[in-house]
Enzyme design. Structure first.
Site, mmCIF file in Angstrom:
data_model
loop_
_atom_site.group_PDB
_atom_site.id
_atom_site.type_symbol
_atom_site.label_atom_id
_atom_site.label_comp_id
_atom_site.label_asym_id
_atom_site.label_seq_id
_atom_site.Cartn_x
_atom_site.Cartn_y
_atom_site.Cartn_z
ATOM 1 N N LYS A 98 0.056 4.258 -0.204
ATOM 2 C CA LYS A 98 -0.592 5.438 0.409
ATOM 3 C C LYS A 98 -0.352 6.668 -0.485
ATOM 4 C CE LYS A 98 -0.110 3.171 4.835
ATOM 5 N NZ LYS A 98 0.001 3.256 6.286
ATOM 6 N N ASN A 104 0.871 -1.183 0.000
ATOM 7 C CA ASN A 104 0.000 0.000 0.000
ATOM 8 C C ASN A 104 0.902 1.225 0.000
ATOM 9 O OD1 ASN A 104 -1.777 2.067 0.504
ATOM 10 N ND2 ASN A 104 -2.339 1.383 2.573
ATOM 11 N N GLY A 126 3.145 2.296 10.721
ATOM 12 C CA GLY A 126 4.143 3.354 10.589
ATOM 13 C C GLY A 126 4.923 3.653 11.859
ATOM 14 N N HIS A 159 -9.396 1.085 5.233
ATOM 15 C CA HIS A 159 -8.107 1.289 5.905
ATOM 16 C C HIS A 159 -8.306 2.239 7.087
ATOM 17 C CE1 HIS A 159 -3.982 2.454 6.693
ATOM 18 N NE2 HIS A 159 -3.614 1.381 6.020
ATOM 19 N N SER A 175 3.873 -2.151 10.129
ATOM 20 C CA SER A 175 5.331 -2.224 10.338
ATOM 21 C C SER A 175 5.943 -3.558 9.919
ATOM 22 C CB SER A 175 5.686 -1.904 11.804
ATOM 23 O OG SER A 175 5.376 -0.554 12.097
ATOM 24 N N GLU A 184 -4.942 -4.835 10.756
ATOM 25 C CA GLU A 184 -3.906 -3.815 10.895
ATOM 26 C C GLU A 184 -4.120 -3.041 12.194
ATOM 27 O OE1 GLU A 184 -2.093 -2.679 6.787
ATOM 28 O OE2 GLU A 184 -3.697 -1.306 7.296
ATOM 29 N N GLU A 235 -6.693 4.653 8.071
ATOM 30 C CA GLU A 235 -6.502 6.075 7.743
ATOM 31 C C GLU A 235 -7.756 6.663 7.096
ATOM 32 O OE1 GLU A 235 -2.811 5.434 5.650
ATOM 33 O OE2 GLU A 235 -1.879 4.908 7.568
#
Ligand code: 13P
Length: 249
Positions: free
Chosen positions: A10, A8, A169, A93, A208, A163, A95
Site C-alpha cells: 500500500k 501489498n 487492517g 482493491h 489480516s 478480501e 481501497e
C-alpha cells in the site's frame, strides 16, 4: 498451481524499506519457499525493489490505468509497470473502489490492460461488514466478480483475491468455514464461466493474514494463496507467512 503469497505494501515504504526486500531474499535463498512469492511495493520503489530482489522475488504494481499512455496526470500504465520490472498488478482493491470510486467496469478494463502488457492481474472482490451482516456477501462478491473479470481469463494471467473489507487492517478474519464458503462460491462462478481454466485459477484470501493465522487459512479448500497487507512490510513476518503455504494445495 502453487499457492501465491503476495504482499501489498500500500502507501508504505521509503528507500530504507528496500532492506526488507534484501532480508526476504536472504530468507528465501536459505529456505526455498513452498509457494510463488510476489511483493507489490509503491510505484516509487518498484525499480529499486526489482534490483534489490535480483530476480529472487517477483514484483508487482498496486494499480494501473486502463490506457497504455496519454494525458492522465499522475496515473501509471500497465506497460510502465512492466517496463519497471513488474510481473503482476493488483486491480480493484477495495481501497481503490472506496477512495477512488472504481467500478467493476473500470476494474475489468484495468485487468485487460494488465493482460495487454503481459502482467498477471490480481483482481480483488470483497463485501463490507453491513453486506455480510445482512446475508448478502456471496451475492455481492459474485456480482463484483462477474463485472470485474473480463473474458480472456487464464489460470496464468489472473488470480482472484477475496478480501472482505471488514477484515482489512482490523485484525479480524472470517472463520475458515466462511472463507471456504466464499472461495467455493467464487470457484463455482469461475468454472461456470471459464470451464476447466476456472478450476485452475488461484483464489487468494486477503484481510489480516499474519503468521499466527496463515497456516489455518492456507489449508482451507480452494484457497490458492494470500494477499497480505500490514504483515508483508517486515521480512520476518512475511517470511513466516510464506513458510505456512500449503505445498499440497
Ligand atoms: P491487511 O493484511 O493489512 O489486513 O491488508 C489486507 C489487504 O488489503 C491486502 O491487499
Amino acid at each position: 498451481m502453487r499457492q501465491l503469497i503476495a504482499g501489498n505494501w500500500k502507501m508504505h515504504g521509503l528507500g530504507d524499506a528496500l532492506g526488507e526486500i534484501e532480508a526476504l531474499k536472504r530468507m528465501l535463498a536459505g529456505n526455498p519457499p513452498p509457494a510463488d512469492v510476489l511483493v507489490c511495493p509503491p510505484a516509487t520503489l518498484l525499480t529499486r525493489a526489482v534490483a534489490a530482489a535480483g530476480g529472487a522475488i517477483a514484483m508487482g504494481g498496486q494499480d494501473c490505468h486502463s490506457e497504455q499512455k496519454g494525458a492522465f496526470t499522475g496515473d501509471i500504465s500497465a506497460e510502465m509497470l512492466k517496463d519497471a520490472g513488474a510481473s503482476a498488478v493488483i486491480v480493484g482493491h477495495s481501497e481503490r473502489r472506496q477512495y477512488h470510486g472504481e467500478t467493476d467496469g473500470l476494474v475489468a478494463s484495468k485487468a485487460r490492460a494488465a493482460w495487454r502488457a503481459g502482467l498477471m492481474a490480481i483482481i480483488c472482490v470483497g463485501e463490507t461488514e453491513d453486506q455480510r451482516d445482512s446475508g448478502h456477501a456471496l451475492h455481492i462478491c459474485g456480482n463484483q466478480l462477474a463485472g470485474s473479470v473480463p473474458d480472456g481469463l487464464t489460470a496464468e494471467n489472473t488470480a482472484v483475491a477475496y478480501e472482505p473489507v471488514w477484515a482489512i487492517g482490523t485484525g479480524r478474519t472470517p472463520t475458515s468455514r466462511e472463507i471456504e464458503e466464499m472461495h467455493a462460491h467464487v470457484r463455482q462462478s469461475l468454472v461456470r464461466r471459464f470451464g476447466e481454466i476456472g478450476r485452475r485459477t488461484r483464489i487468494l484470501y486477503g484481510g489480516s493474514v499474519k503468521p499466527s493465522n496463515a497456516a489455518e487459512i492456507l489449508r482451507v479448500a480452494d484457497v490458492g494463496g494470500a494477499l497480505v497487507g500490514g504483515a508483508s512490510l517486515k521480512a520476518a513476518e512475511f517470511g513466516a507467512i510464506i513458510a505456512c503455504a500449503n505445498p499440497d494445495a
